[in-house]
Enzyme design. Structure first.
Site, PDB file in Angstrom:
ATOM      1  N   VAL A   9       0.867  -1.175   0.000  1.00 18.46           N
ATOM      2  CA  VAL A   9       0.000   0.000   0.000  1.00 18.46           C
ATOM      3  C   VAL A   9       0.900   1.220   0.000  1.00 18.46           C
ATOM      4  CG1 VAL A   9      -2.022  -1.062   1.078  1.00 18.46           C
ATOM      5  CG2 VAL A   9      -0.242  -0.069   2.515  1.00 18.46           C
ATOM      6  N   SER A  10       0.353   2.345  -0.465  1.00 17.29           N
ATOM      7  CA  SER A  10       1.186   3.533  -0.652  1.00 17.29           C
ATOM      8  C   SER A  10       1.441   4.333   0.619  1.00 17.29           C
ATOM      9  CB  SER A  10       0.556   4.453  -1.695  1.00 17.29           C
ATOM     10  OG  SER A  10       0.526   3.794  -2.929  1.00 17.29           O
ATOM     11  N   THR A  11       0.507   4.328   1.538  1.00 15.64           N
ATOM     12  CA  THR A  11       0.672   5.164   2.732  1.00 15.64           C
ATOM     13  C   THR A  11       0.409   4.377   4.000  1.00 15.64           C
ATOM     14  OG1 THR A  11      -1.633   5.876   2.794  1.00 15.64           O
ATOM     15  CG2 THR A  11      -0.114   7.199   1.458  1.00 15.64           C
ATOM     16  N   GLN A  14      -3.209   3.373   4.934  1.00 15.79           N
ATOM     17  CA  GLN A  14      -3.899   2.286   4.244  1.00 15.79           C
ATOM     18  C   GLN A  14      -3.606   0.961   4.937  1.00 15.79           C
ATOM     19  OE1 GLN A  14      -2.166   3.140   0.373  1.00 15.79           O
ATOM     20  NE2 GLN A  14      -4.167   3.816  -0.375  1.00 15.79           N
ATOM     21  N   ARG A  69       4.401   0.545 -11.179  1.00 18.79           N
ATOM     22  CA  ARG A  69       3.655   1.757 -11.535  1.00 18.79           C
ATOM     23  C   ARG A  69       3.705   2.056 -13.024  1.00 18.79           C
ATOM     24  NH1 ARG A  69       0.089   4.374  -8.175  1.00 18.79           N
ATOM     25  NH2 ARG A  69       0.667   3.836  -6.073  1.00 18.79           N
TER      26      ARG A  69
END
Length: 186
Positions: A9-11, A14, A69
């Site tokens: 997850v990016s942050t 999350q 990405r």
């Protein structure tokens, strides 16, 4: 012949729980998970997962965007997996499964398209640079000292001023004075 999962997850806000459960349900015996942007190339848990892979293993992700990405990043990562003798599978993207002939074909086609796009981009960039140069555009860092200032530096040096004194006087670094006096970047 292990099935290894990778979740991301990016942050920190999350949660990895849904991915972790889906990977366990898909048969993953080990799941490497991390909370950081997929745009970063230094993802320690992904590196650990890739180093863990042995021939006939499979790396599984819930979705392709959890692994990469960009198409180029995806192809690079899948290439590393393939070189380890392992397979790759995305649960949500059934076409992205190198354990099947169809999945291998799809990723090969993607690789060809990505390479074609890279060459098109490179051609457009080169044409743009050529056109800009023809129109008088200069590239690189702007010159800090104009011709008159460089002449004044040379005169100051001939009269015995040190580079440090000249740098203070012209409010530039010693390195800028040195480059100006030696005609580099002038």
């Amino acid at each position: 012949m292990a099935i290894i999962g990778y979740a991301r997850v990016s942050t920190n806000g999350q949660d990895l729980t849904i991915q972790h459960e889906a990977l366990k349900a898909a048969g993953c015996t080990k799941v490497f998970a991390e909370k950081m942007s997929g745009a970063r190339s230094d993802r320690p848990q992904l590196e650990r997962a890739l180093k863990t892979l042995e021939p006939a293993d499979t790396l599984v992700v819930t979705r392709l965007d959890r692994l990469a990405r960009s198409t180029l990043d995806l192809l690079h990562t899948v290439d590393m997996i393939t070189k380890a003798g392992a397979g790759f599978r995305s649960l949500a993207d059934t076409w992205a499964d190198t354990t099947t002939p169809h999945g291998k074909l799809m990723l090969t086609v993607l690789g060809g398209l990505a390479e074609f796009e890279r060459s098109l981009i490179q051609s457009r960039v080169e044409a743009g640079i050529k056109r800009a140069r023809e129109m008088g555009k200069t590239f690189g860092r702007p010159v800090r000292l104009n011709a008159e200032q460089r002449r004044m530096l040379a005169e100051g040096r001939r009269t015995g001023k040190t580079m440090a004194e000249l740098a203070r006087e012209f409010e530039v670094s010693d390195a800028t004075v040195w480059r100006a006096l030696h005609g580099i970047g002038a």
